[in-house]
Design an enzyme around this catalytic site. Sequence first.
Site, PDB file in Angstrom:
ATOM      1  N   ARG A  41      -6.555   1.779  -8.701  1.00 29.48           N
ATOM      2  CA  ARG A  41      -5.588   1.917  -7.669  1.00 29.48           C
ATOM      3  C   ARG A  41      -4.854   3.451  -8.059  1.00 29.48           C
ATOM      4  O   ARG A  41      -4.352   4.121  -7.217  1.00 29.48           O
ATOM      5  CB  ARG A  41      -4.457   0.806  -7.475  1.00 29.48           C
ATOM      6  CG  ARG A  41      -4.829  -0.345  -6.768  1.00 29.48           C
ATOM      7  CD  ARG A  41      -5.094  -0.143  -5.389  1.00 29.48           C
ATOM      8  NE  ARG A  41      -5.569  -1.320  -4.614  1.00 29.48           N
ATOM      9  CZ  ARG A  41      -4.691  -2.281  -4.402  1.00 29.48           C
ATOM     10  NH1 ARG A  41      -3.428  -2.156  -4.357  1.00 29.48           N
ATOM     11  NH2 ARG A  41      -5.076  -3.556  -3.708  1.00 29.48           N
ATOM     12  N   ASP A 150       9.885  -1.626   4.999  1.00 27.54           N
ATOM     13  CA  ASP A 150       8.990  -1.532   3.957  1.00 27.54           C
ATOM     14  C   ASP A 150       9.257  -0.712   3.020  1.00 27.54           C
ATOM     15  O   ASP A 150      10.112   0.318   3.120  1.00 27.54           O
ATOM     16  CB  ASP A 150       7.600  -1.320   4.606  1.00 27.54           C
ATOM     17  CG  ASP A 150       6.521  -1.891   3.753  1.00 27.54           C
ATOM     18  OD1 ASP A 150       5.808  -2.975   4.141  1.00 27.54           O
ATOM     19  OD2 ASP A 150       6.297  -1.519   2.465  1.00 27.54           O
TER      20      ASP A 150
END
Length: 295
Positions: A41, A150
């Site tokens: 990632r 978020d």
Amino acid sequence: MKNDLNSPRLDGASFQAIADLAYRESGLQLVAEKSSLVQSRLRHRIIELGMDSFQSYSSYVCSPQGAAERPHMISALTTNVSHFFREQHHFDILAQDILPRNIERVRQGGRFRIWSAGCSNGQEPYSIAMTVLEAYPEMLSFDFKILATDIDEEVVNFATKGLYPERLIRGVPQHLTRKYFEEDNSGSEKVYGVNDTLRSKIFFNKLNLLSSWPMKMPINVIFCRNVVIYFDAKTQNQLWPKFSGILAADGKLFLGHSERIADPENSGFITDGPTSYRPDNAIVKPSLGGIPNVA
């Protein structure tokens, strides 16, 4: 540095430094078994910053000079996978139980607030809005708003734009697609944009659940689904009383299908159906702050 996808490699010390920082910043729990995931990632962040190793990256992101990189790191490490009307039973409860119990109060001038806590790319809050407006179209003119938040600024920006490739709106019934989306065939891939009717009831903001919550008035429904699964038990147990504290007396909290409140009674909640909870009103609620343009 060569842009070889097989390098650089994540060493143990760098992994632990990154894992500790992710936990402090966002509550994200990264165990050693996730080392390969973290490596894959974060490789693109190392390449983009022109660094040559995870050691250099971890030292930088943990330093005061690397503070601006931390949101990019958290964004890369979190999974923003969602789809419209995910876990349909929660939307059914909203339409068939919660709204009917509140509609007369709202018709008489009462307010109604829903919070999508961990809204990802926006499919959840837009699904909520469609559910409400399909059940009671009149809610469009009432004091009804959806707060969608978020921790990842990139997905908040994506959600705010409300533009979805055709592959991402699968699951939306055709009659709702025609009613609430505008089709754009000008590019290489067909894109559907959320129309102004749906967009008008949703307010997107970046928010870290571990920071203070600036809500001004009680929330009627909270969708926090497939979010706390990334937190350890200690962090979850800090969140439950906060969620209970901002819910209206007859409010509801929805969690994801694999999430549970281990000890609802001591967390300010009472179990009220599968992955559904209502606040224990015997517990004194804390005072609330204020969030601009939403409350």
